[in-house]
Design an enzyme around this catalytic site. Structure first.
Site, short mmCIF file in Angstrom:
data_model
loop_
_atom_site.label_atom_id
_atom_site.label_comp_id
_atom_site.label_asym_id
_atom_site.label_seq_id
_atom_site.Cartn_x
_atom_site.Cartn_y
_atom_site.Cartn_z
N ARG A 162 41.14 47.09 41.42
CA ARG A 162 41.94 45.85 41.50
C ARG A 162 43.04 45.83 40.42
O ARG A 162 43.29 44.81 39.77
CB ARG A 162 41.05 44.61 41.34
CG ARG A 162 40.07 44.38 42.45
CD ARG A 162 40.76 44.07 43.78
NE ARG A 162 39.83 43.60 44.78
CZ ARG A 162 39.09 44.41 45.55
NH1 ARG A 162 39.20 45.72 45.45
NH2 ARG A 162 38.28 43.89 46.45
N SER A 237 37.94 36.95 46.96
CA SER A 237 37.18 36.99 45.70
C SER A 237 38.02 36.33 44.61
O SER A 237 39.15 36.74 44.36
CB SER A 237 36.92 38.43 45.27
OG SER A 237 36.24 39.12 46.27
N GLU A 333 40.37 37.20 39.40
CA GLU A 333 41.14 38.22 40.12
C GLU A 333 42.45 37.62 40.62
O GLU A 333 43.45 38.32 40.74
CB GLU A 333 40.30 38.72 41.31
CG GLU A 333 40.83 39.98 41.94
CD GLU A 333 40.41 40.13 43.39
OE1 GLU A 333 41.12 39.64 44.27
OE2 GLU A 333 39.36 40.75 43.62
#
Ligand code: EPU
Length: 337
Positions: A162, A237, A333
């Site tokens: 990520r 997420s 995130e």
């Protein structure tokens, strides 16, 4: 030049947060984009793709530039591979389906990820054992500072979990205008080992899956536990899965025998943030208009008309509680704006 003022961003972010852009422009042509960047009246600019990885907590005073560049083309192909370029404003999942319709393999495990093609490299999107970087060749960008076109090859992008250069030293400096992928045309490499995929293919009674079958399995899994932003506002997420030392993991295992983990390196492991949040008692918790999703604790949701600041405060409470209970910091995130 069609610059609009005081525009609601509600339909431009998957959380469905109703804040306003003081100035707004939608771009469907690269030359036009360059002209907009050269405008002197709007020094602060916010680049908006699919709006699927952001939490808007306040009205935006900058010029919001909505990247709506469309188009998919095959750059070259031989018997085994196709090099395919998609412009940044293409919806990610529709692009994946276009590839599958052409029998181009590689992206099927990443079916149904929200967002657009142009924002996918920034956080190196991934799901069920495959990450964007595995199929990525290059991306074309426009430099906000120099107004020049620059190409980033895979090695330039510094991809990680990520993560990419666009979250590090190139953060906020470039607009990604297109992304090029290398996809298989035959002898597709299938990734079916991820637990949920194996069992879903069994449910579907498929023994020799095609890339299309894998996509169908992924869609079924995601639909069963991730809320569709069209029905319930969310940003996938909300947190990253934290990486901790094996020493810390062994210590935690003494108090929490069933704590799951995935190996990362010789001395570190990744712990699912969803498990930490569920164990802390937040899964399915609803505070009026917002809360934590009932099927996947990693996902924060807006049931309608929630404020971005409310969701931000909930995320901070979750972070604080996880830190207190497990001595682990879980990093957001999504981008908080
Ligand atoms: N878990 C729980 N409770 C929950 C959720 C998860 O205990 O409410 C535990 C379970 O032990 C489960 C494990 O977490 O076995 C892993 O869950 P899952 O397979 O759903 O994966 P994840 O770690 O929660 C990551 C990605 C997802 C991606 C899936 C599948 C991150 C931050 N998220 O989630 O990506 O779809 O793997 O590959 O890495 C996204 O980024 O928006 C996203 C949805």
């Amino acid at each position: 030049m069609h610059i609009e003022h005081n525009i609601s961003l509600k339909s431009f972010n998957t959380f469905g947060i109703d804040v306003k852009a003081k100035h707004f422009v939608s771009i469907s042509n690269i030359e036009y984009l360059k002209k907009v960047l050269l405008l002197k009246d709007y020094p602060d600019k916010l680049i908006l793709g699919g709006g699927s990885n952001m939490l808007l907590t306040k009205n935006q005073d900058s010029l919001v530039i909505h990247i709506n560049l469309k188009g998919i083309s095959i750059i070259s192909e031989d018997e085994d591979f196709a090099i395919v370029k998609a412009n940044a404003g293409e919806n990610w999942h529709e692009f994946v389906l276009w590839c599958l319709n052409n029998n181009f393999g590689g992206l099927e495990n990443m079916s149904l990820i929200p967002g657009n093609v142009g924002t996918a490299p920034i956080q190196n999107i991934g799901a069920y054992g495959v990450e964007l970087k595995d199929l990525f060749v290059s991306c074309e960008t426009l430099s906000l500072e120099y107004k020049t076109f620059e190409t980033f090859n895979k090695a330039d992008c510094n991809f990680g979990y990520r993560n990419s250069i666009f979250k590090q030293k190139a953060k906020g400096k470039y607009i990604i205008t297109s992304v090029t992928f290398k996809l298989s045309k035959r002898n597709h490499k299938l990734f079916t080992k991820y637990g949920a995929i194996t069992s879903q293919l069994e449910v579907m009674r498929i023994k020799h899956p095609s890339i299309q079958n894998i996509s169908q399995a992924v869609i079924a899994i995601r639909e069963s536990k991730l809320p569709n932003p069209k029905d319930i506002g969310n940003s996938g997420s909300f947190f990253k899965n934290p990486v901790i030392s094996k020493a810390q993991y062994s210590l935690l295992e003494k108090s929490f025998q069933n704590i799951p983990c995935y190996p990362v390196s010789d001395d570190t492991v990744k712990v699912p943030a969803g498990w930490l949040i569920e164990t802390a008692g937040f899964k399915g918790k609803r505070l009026g208009n917002y809360g934590v999703h009932k099927n996947q604790a990693l996902v924060l949701v807006n049931y309608g008309n929630a404020k971005g600041s409310d969701i931000l405060n909930l995320s901070k409470l979750i972070q604080k509680t996880i830190k207190r209970l497990f001595n682990i910091f879980i990093e957001a995130e999504v981008n908080i704006l």
